[in-house]
Design an enzyme around this catalytic site. Structure first.
Site, mmCIF file in Angstrom:
data_model
loop_
_atom_site.group_PDB
_atom_site.id
_atom_site.type_symbol
_atom_site.label_atom_id
_atom_site.label_comp_id
_atom_site.label_asym_id
_atom_site.label_seq_id
_atom_site.Cartn_x
_atom_site.Cartn_y
_atom_site.Cartn_z
ATOM 1 N N TYR A 157 1.122 -1.159 0.007
ATOM 2 C CA TYR A 157 -0.057 0.006 -0.049
ATOM 3 C C TYR A 157 0.901 1.222 -0.110
ATOM 4 C CZ TYR A 157 -3.218 3.598 1.198
ATOM 5 O OH TYR A 157 -4.149 4.762 1.182
ATOM 6 N N LYS A 161 1.381 4.419 -2.872
ATOM 7 C CA LYS A 161 1.230 5.827 -2.519
ATOM 8 C C LYS A 161 2.385 6.466 -2.905
ATOM 9 C CE LYS A 161 -3.414 5.529 -1.942
ATOM 10 N NZ LYS A 161 -4.187 6.349 -2.894
HETATM 11 P P1 NDP Z 1 -13.345 3.997 0.463
HETATM 12 O O1 NDP Z 1 -13.316 2.290 0.397
HETATM 13 O O2 NDP Z 1 -14.699 4.496 1.222
HETATM 14 O O3 NDP Z 1 -13.636 4.392 -1.010
HETATM 15 C C1 NDP Z 1 -12.911 3.829 -2.171
HETATM 16 C C2 NDP Z 1 -13.533 4.239 -3.483
HETATM 17 O O4 NDP Z 1 -12.561 3.656 -4.496
HETATM 18 C C3 NDP Z 1 -14.769 3.246 -3.612
HETATM 19 O O5 NDP Z 1 -15.662 4.318 -4.463
HETATM 20 C C4 NDP Z 1 -14.591 2.257 -4.499
HETATM 21 O O6 NDP Z 1 -15.696 1.999 -5.228
HETATM 22 C C5 NDP Z 1 -13.399 2.795 -5.455
HETATM 23 N N1 NDP Z 1 -12.674 1.778 -5.977
HETATM 24 C C6 NDP Z 1 -11.971 0.861 -5.205
HETATM 25 N N2 NDP Z 1 -11.454 0.153 -6.343
HETATM 26 C C7 NDP Z 1 -11.724 0.377 -7.565
HETATM 27 C C8 NDP Z 1 -11.788 -0.195 -8.849
HETATM 28 N N3 NDP Z 1 -11.160 -0.944 -9.114
HETATM 29 N N4 NDP Z 1 -12.338 0.585 -9.993
HETATM 30 C C9 NDP Z 1 -13.100 1.507 -9.588
HETATM 31 N N5 NDP Z 1 -13.294 2.085 -8.255
HETATM 32 C C10 NDP Z 1 -12.684 1.552 -7.347
HETATM 33 O O7 NDP Z 1 -12.081 4.480 0.776
HETATM 34 P P2 NDP Z 1 -11.631 6.198 0.919
HETATM 35 O O8 NDP Z 1 -12.739 7.018 0.553
HETATM 36 O O9 NDP Z 1 -11.073 6.246 2.302
HETATM 37 O O10 NDP Z 1 -10.361 6.063 -0.279
HETATM 38 C C11 NDP Z 1 -10.531 7.029 -1.128
HETATM 39 C C12 NDP Z 1 -8.945 7.157 -1.429
HETATM 40 O O11 NDP Z 1 -8.384 7.896 -0.310
HETATM 41 C C13 NDP Z 1 -8.016 5.880 -2.006
HETATM 42 O O12 NDP Z 1 -7.190 6.208 -3.033
HETATM 43 C C14 NDP Z 1 -7.248 5.885 -0.498
HETATM 44 O O13 NDP Z 1 -6.073 4.990 -0.633
HETATM 45 C C15 NDP Z 1 -7.019 7.114 0.058
HETATM 46 N N6 NDP Z 1 -6.605 7.561 1.157
HETATM 47 C C16 NDP Z 1 -7.555 7.040 2.333
HETATM 48 C C17 NDP Z 1 -7.192 7.446 3.624
HETATM 49 C C18 NDP Z 1 -8.203 7.023 4.683
HETATM 50 O O14 NDP Z 1 -7.670 6.913 5.785
HETATM 51 N N7 NDP Z 1 -9.343 6.392 4.471
HETATM 52 C C19 NDP Z 1 -5.935 8.038 3.921
HETATM 53 C C20 NDP Z 1 -5.181 8.456 2.844
HETATM 54 C C21 NDP Z 1 -5.539 8.215 1.486
HETATM 55 P P3 NDP Z 1 -16.341 0.494 -5.635
HETATM 56 O O15 NDP Z 1 -15.994 -0.341 -4.732
HETATM 57 O O16 NDP Z 1 -17.798 1.030 -6.144
HETATM 58 O O17 NDP Z 1 -15.473 0.448 -7.185
HETATM 59 C C1 8X3 Z 2 -4.355 5.765 4.715
HETATM 60 C C2 8X3 Z 2 -3.679 6.460 5.751
HETATM 61 O O1 8X3 Z 2 -2.000 5.498 7.360
HETATM 62 O O2 8X3 Z 2 -3.865 3.963 7.003
HETATM 63 O O3 8X3 Z 2 -3.762 6.090 3.318
HETATM 64 O O4 8X3 Z 2 -1.810 4.237 5.498
HETATM 65 S S1 8X3 Z 2 -2.812 4.981 6.311
#
Ligand code: NDP
Ligand code: 8X3
Length: 259
Positions: A157, A161
């Site tokens: 992961y 990133k």
């Molecule tokens: P969620 O799991 O709530 O949302 C993830 C989204 O990505 C969903 O809408 C999912 O939709 C979509 N997704 C996943 N795989 C696919 C795919 N193969 N094709 C199309 N869509 C896809 O998590 P977050 O909102 O937290 O995550 C959003 C982004 O933020 C990610 O890139 C994550 O790495 C990043 N992030 C999150 C953090 C956290 O702590 N939550 C911190 C830092 C960054 P569906 O399953 O319907 O396809």
């Molecule tokens: C998501 C934040 O710290 O869980 O990107 O990797 S952490």
């Protein structure tokens, strides 16, 4: 109050079916930005489109596809028929597992690499040529503090990133001389479906991640993404690192053990 520079523009958000992507859809719609929302869960997309249209006078186009499937991405862009995308939010992404690298699951690794890196590349490669030819646009990638640091169990992961961070910086340079803006946001702990997905649906384990801390909400991050998109056209925020006040690094969380 900040001037609204994104009213009437079009934003394409990948992964709009939950979490940060879904909150971005509401946040942009509240600014009068037309939406192209995408994701795999068709029902969630339809419901989101319906709710947004009930609340905001914006156009909403939904695209139900997997960003890992390059042909599906191309078909969707064909369906859009050269409609200009002013803002691309490369948000679709996930983590899977927290095992040490020597014990991790190959399928989990493939899913993270294919989604977080290759999916983001697919959409960027398809959308940036239009931005270059119009000499304007904004590409915002979802990085993470895991793209600045690494932690045990997060090997792949974190690697994905870090790749997003490297690609973002190169893309900015590749577009040097144009007016296209490129940036990323690097959040810490955000309470979304992220941990549930990481632990393959184990809700109890997911809840432990946020126990005793006040994490960021998806809305907190969406608000910042809109802020970045809404800067004047000569202002480019390359990276915005944001964590909850209870978090000081990938390792340091201040947990209230009583809550
Ligand atoms: P969620 O799991 O709530 O949302 C993830 C989204 O990505 C969903 O809408 C999912 O939709 C979509 N997704 C996943 N795989 C696919 C795919 N193969 N094709 C199309 N869509 C896809 O998590 P977050 O909102 O937290 O995550 C959003 C982004 O933020 C990610 O890139 C994550 O790495 C990043 N992030 C999150 C953090 C956290 O702590 N939550 C911190 C830092 C960054 P569906 O399953 O319907 O396809
Ligand atoms: C998501 C934040 O710290 O869980 O990107 O990797 S952490």
């Amino acid at each position: 109050m900040d001037q609204n520079r994104i009213h009437g523009k079009t934003v394409l958000i990948t992964g709009a079916t939950s979490g940060i992507g879904e909150s971005c859809a509401y946040a942009f719609a509240s600014m009068g930005t037309d939406l192209i929302i995408t994701g795999r869960r068709e029902e969630n997309l339809e419901e989101l489109a319906r709710h947004i249209k009930e609340q905001y006078p914006v156009e909403v186009i939904a695209g139900n596809f997997d960003v890992r499937d390059r042909e599906a991405c191309i078909r969707f862009m064909d369906f859009l028929n050269n409609r200009p995308v002013d803002i691309l939010i490369n948000n679709a992404g996930l983590s899977r597992g927290l095992e040490p690298a020597d014990k991790a699951d190959f399928d989990d690794w493939d899913e993270m690499v294919d989604t977080n890196i290759k999916g983001l590349l697919n959409m960027t490669r398809l959308i940036v040529p239009g931005m270059r030819s119009r000499n304007k646009g904004f590409i915002l990638n979802l990085g993470s503090i895991a793209g600045h640091d690494s932690y045990p169990g997060g090997s792949v992961y974190c690697a994905t990133k870090h790749a997003v961070a490297a690609f973002t910086r190169s893309l900015k340079m590749d577009l040097s001389g144009t007016k296209v803006r490129v940036g990323m946001i690097s959040p810490g702990l955000v309470e979304t479906e992220f941990s549930k997905v990481r632990f393959h649906g184990d809700e109890d384990r997911a809840k432990q991640v946020y126990k005793g801390v006040e994490p960021l909400s998806a809305g907190d991050v969406a608000e910042l993404i809109v802020f970045m998109a809404n800067r004047p056209s000569h202002v480019n925020i390359l990276d915005l690192v944001v964590m909850p006040v209870d978090q000081s690094s990938v390792f340091l969380l201040s947990r209230n053990e009583e809550s």
